[in-house]
Design a protein around this motif. Structure first.
Motif, PDB file in Angstrom:
ATOM      1  N   GLY A  18     -40.750  21.973  27.107  1.00 29.28           N
ATOM      2  CA  GLY A  18     -40.968  20.627  27.344  1.00 29.28           C
ATOM      3  C   GLY A  18     -42.446  20.324  27.708  1.00 29.28           C
ATOM      4  O   GLY A  18     -43.183  21.239  28.053  1.00 29.28           O
ATOM      5  N   GLY A  20     -43.250  18.391  30.331  1.00 32.16           N
ATOM      6  CA  GLY A  20     -43.363  18.464  31.698  1.00 32.16           C
ATOM      7  C   GLY A  20     -44.023  19.789  31.946  1.00 32.16           C
ATOM      8  O   GLY A  20     -44.984  20.097  32.854  1.00 32.16           O
ATOM      9  N   CYS A  68     -33.847  16.509  41.484  1.00 34.87           N
ATOM     10  CA  CYS A  68     -34.043  14.905  41.649  1.00 34.87           C
ATOM     11  C   CYS A  68     -33.447  14.353  40.435  1.00 34.87           C
ATOM     12  O   CYS A  68     -33.831  14.508  39.250  1.00 34.87           O
ATOM     13  N   ASP A  69     -32.533  13.340  40.662  1.00 31.79           N
ATOM     14  CA  ASP A  69     -32.205  12.546  39.507  1.00 31.79           C
ATOM     15  C   ASP A  69     -33.009  11.182  39.871  1.00 31.79           C
ATOM     16  O   ASP A  69     -32.825  10.329  40.580  1.00 31.79           O
ATOM     17  N   GLY A  98     -37.010  12.214  30.823  1.00 31.69           N
ATOM     18  CA  GLY A  98     -36.525  11.154  30.139  1.00 31.69           C
ATOM     19  C   GLY A  98     -35.341  11.583  29.104  1.00 31.69           C
ATOM     20  O   GLY A  98     -35.073  12.789  29.098  1.00 31.69           O
ATOM     21  N   SER A 148     -43.633   6.449  24.966  1.00 36.54           N
ATOM     22  CA  SER A 148     -43.315   7.047  23.497  1.00 36.54           C
ATOM     23  C   SER A 148     -44.081   6.022  22.221  1.00 36.54           C
ATOM     24  O   SER A 148     -43.947   4.825  22.408  1.00 36.54           O
ATOM     25  N   MET A 195     -43.721  12.415  17.535  1.00 39.82           N
ATOM     26  CA  MET A 195     -43.048  13.554  17.354  1.00 39.82           C
ATOM     27  C   MET A 195     -43.642  14.952  18.119  1.00 39.82           C
ATOM     28  O   MET A 195     -44.648  15.297  17.503  1.00 39.82           O
TER      29      MET A 195
HETATM   30  N1  LIG Z   1     -40.538  15.280  22.048  1.00 40.72           N
HETATM   31  C1  LIG Z   1     -40.888  14.246  21.727  1.00 40.72           C
HETATM   32  O1  LIG Z   1     -40.857  14.199  20.459  1.00 40.72           O
HETATM   33  C2  LIG Z   1     -41.253  12.624  22.363  1.00 40.72           C
HETATM   34  C3  LIG Z   1     -41.855  11.922  21.751  1.00 40.72           C
HETATM   35  C4  LIG Z   1     -42.347  10.904  22.578  1.00 40.72           C
HETATM   36  C5  LIG Z   1     -41.937  10.681  24.006  1.00 40.72           C
HETATM   37  N2  LIG Z   1     -41.493  12.001  24.561  1.00 40.72           N
HETATM   38  C6  LIG Z   1     -41.117  11.781  25.846  1.00 40.72           C
HETATM   39  O2  LIG Z   1     -41.641  12.902  26.688  1.00 40.72           O
HETATM   40  C7  LIG Z   1     -41.118  13.143  27.683  1.00 40.72           C
HETATM   41  C8  LIG Z   1     -40.519  14.506  28.174  1.00 40.72           C
HETATM   42  O3  LIG Z   1     -39.876  14.930  26.933  1.00 40.72           O
HETATM   43  P1  LIG Z   1     -39.745  16.376  26.185  1.00 40.72           P
HETATM   44  O4  LIG Z   1     -39.796  16.248  24.675  1.00 40.72           O
HETATM   45  O5  LIG Z   1     -40.602  17.130  26.917  1.00 40.72           O
HETATM   46  O6  LIG Z   1     -38.206  16.982  26.482  1.00 40.72           O
HETATM   47  P2  LIG Z   1     -37.242  17.639  27.485  1.00 40.72           P
HETATM   48  O7  LIG Z   1     -35.910  17.375  27.219  1.00 40.72           O
HETATM   49  O8  LIG Z   1     -37.758  19.274  27.594  1.00 40.72           O
HETATM   50  O9  LIG Z   1     -37.944  17.136  28.771  1.00 40.72           O
HETATM   51  C9  LIG Z   1     -36.958  15.915  29.665  1.00 40.72           C
HETATM   52  C10 LIG Z   1     -36.586  16.406  30.891  1.00 40.72           C
HETATM   53  O10 LIG Z   1     -35.856  15.322  31.539  1.00 40.72           O
HETATM   54  C11 LIG Z   1     -35.034  15.765  32.490  1.00 40.72           C
HETATM   55  N3  LIG Z   1     -34.083  14.654  32.907  1.00 40.72           N
HETATM   56  C12 LIG Z   1     -33.242  14.005  32.077  1.00 40.72           C
HETATM   57  N4  LIG Z   1     -32.706  13.126  32.975  1.00 40.72           N
HETATM   58  C13 LIG Z   1     -33.085  13.182  33.983  1.00 40.72           C
HETATM   59  C14 LIG Z   1     -33.026  12.720  35.383  1.00 40.72           C
HETATM   60  N5  LIG Z   1     -32.090  11.605  35.368  1.00 40.72           N
HETATM   61  N6  LIG Z   1     -33.639  13.008  36.482  1.00 40.72           N
HETATM   62  C15 LIG Z   1     -34.732  13.823  36.279  1.00 40.72           C
HETATM   63  N7  LIG Z   1     -34.781  14.550  35.112  1.00 40.72           N
HETATM   64  C16 LIG Z   1     -34.238  14.216  34.195  1.00 40.72           C
HETATM   65  C17 LIG Z   1     -34.521  16.908  31.560  1.00 40.72           C
HETATM   66  O11 LIG Z   1     -33.658  17.699  32.228  1.00 40.72           O
HETATM   67  C18 LIG Z   1     -35.559  17.368  30.881  1.00 40.72           C
HETATM   68  O12 LIG Z   1     -36.144  18.397  31.721  1.00 40.72           O
HETATM   69  C19 LIG Z   1     -39.523  12.402  27.851  1.00 40.72           C
HETATM   70  O13 LIG Z   1     -39.781  11.221  28.718  1.00 40.72           O
HETATM   71  C20 LIG Z   1     -39.614  11.875  26.240  1.00 40.72           C
HETATM   72  O14 LIG Z   1     -39.144  10.548  26.192  1.00 40.72           O
HETATM   73  C21 LIG Z   1     -40.843  12.798  23.995  1.00 40.72           C
END
Ligand SMILES: NC(=O)c1ccc[n+]([C@@H]2O[C@H](COP(=O)([O-])OP(=O)(O)OC[C@H]3O[C@@H](n4cnc5c(N)ncnc54)[C@H](O)[C@@H]3O)[C@@H](O)[C@H]2O)c1
Length: 256
Positions: A18, A20, A68-69, A98, A148, A195
């Motif tokens: 991810g 993060g 943490c939620d 997210g 995003s 993306m």
């Molecule tokens: N991957 C993409 O194409 C993309 C594009 C634009 C924006 N984003 C944004 O980037 C950020 C990271 O996403 P990613 O692609 O690394 O996906 P990811 O699914 O690896 O990361 C999202 C993380 O959020 C955690 N999460 C979900 N609900 C939660 C809650 N209530 N409290 C705490 N944690 C929670 C999940 O467990 C997960 O580890 C997100 O905000 C996503 O919307 C991603």
């Protein structure tokens, strides 16, 4: 070392694939003390993240995991209290947590809407609230929200209208905080990835993925590290005079 001894909370860092995680890795390379917070966090995940980062930078990394939620204000408050009691302060919050749901507008139920908006927008609001409370007392602090491209272009390639609207809300929230709390030394900025190759794309077919990539000027999808780089810039003093900004990390797919 751009973040030497800076105490940084990074949400949404439970998956090694991810954004993060990539941000935690890059921040560790730059000397930060890191707390990763995620709904899915447990001791094993925290240990895996720490081990993976340590292997890359010949650790040990000062990194701790907290469940943490972010949709719960109480959880966010407990997160900050825990970090402050461990390190004495928080310098920077990067909110990466997210959720995404891809569905046509008319199929979005109230439940779908609540699920997406409660995490993406309410979560950003909750975290910002406890962060700003702390930053105002400290007379400084830094928020980086991961929004995003979906918020900018009217819907995602991945993600429905509720997702786009939640991320649009995150950008507005970020700008409002920047304006209101700039005088108290608080900076707030947003990053808009397009993306990016993480678990969020698992539902895309290979064909659809190739189609999207063909339309991106840089002819590739984003890597989590690409987004982490923008977060590092915004978290560090390199961006000392940048606030209320939205940084695009989209390979030219949305130039505006
Ligand atoms: N991957 C993409 O194409 C993309 C594009 C634009 C924006 N984003 C944004 O980037 C950020 C990271 O996403 P990613 O692609 O690394 O996906 P990811 O699914 O690896 O990361 C999202 C993380 O959020 C955690 N999460 C979900 N609900 C939660 C809650 N209530 N409290 C705490 N944690 C929670 C999940 O467990 C997960 O580890 C997100 O905000 C996503 O919307 C991603």
């Amino acid at each position: 070392m751009l973040l030497h001894d800076k105490v940084c909370i990074i949400t949404g860092a439970a998956s090694l694939r991810g954004i993060g995680y990539a941000t935690a890795e890059l921040f560790a390379e730059h000397g930060a003390k890191i707390v990763i917070a995620d709904l899915a966090m447990n001791e094993k995940i925290a240990a895996d993240v720490r081990m993976s980062i340590d292997n890359g930078i010949s650790g040990p990394t000062d990194l701790h995991g907290v469940r943490c939620d972010i949709g719960s204000l109480d959880d966010c408050r407990t997160l900050f209290e825990g970090v402050i009691s461990r390190f004495g302060r928080v310098d920077c919050l990067v909110n990466c947590a997210g959720v995404v749901k891809s569905q046509p507008f008319l199929s979005i139920s109230e439940k779908d809407y609540d699920f997406v908006v409660d995490v993406n927008l309410r979560g950003a609001f909750n975290l910002a609230k406890v962060a700003v409370e702390h930053f105002v007392v400290r007379k400084g602090g830094n928020i980086v929200n991961v929004a995003s491209v979906a918020a900018q272009r009217g819907g995602g390639l991945v993600g429905g209208a509720h997702y786009a609207a939640s991320k649009g809300g995150v950008i507005s929230l970020t700008k409002s905080i920047a304006r209101e709390y700039g005088p108290q030394g608080v900076r707030a900025n947003a990053v808009c990835p397009s993306m990016t190759e993480t678990g969020m794309l698992d539902e895309l077919t290979e064909e659809r993925f190739r189609e999207i990539v063909a339309a991106i000027p840089m002819r590739r999808a984003g890597k989590p590290r690409d987004v982490a780089g923008a977060c590092l810039f915004l978290a560090s003093d390199l961006s000392a005079y940048v606030t209320g900004a939205t940084i695009d990390v989209n390979g030219g797919s949305h130039i505006h």
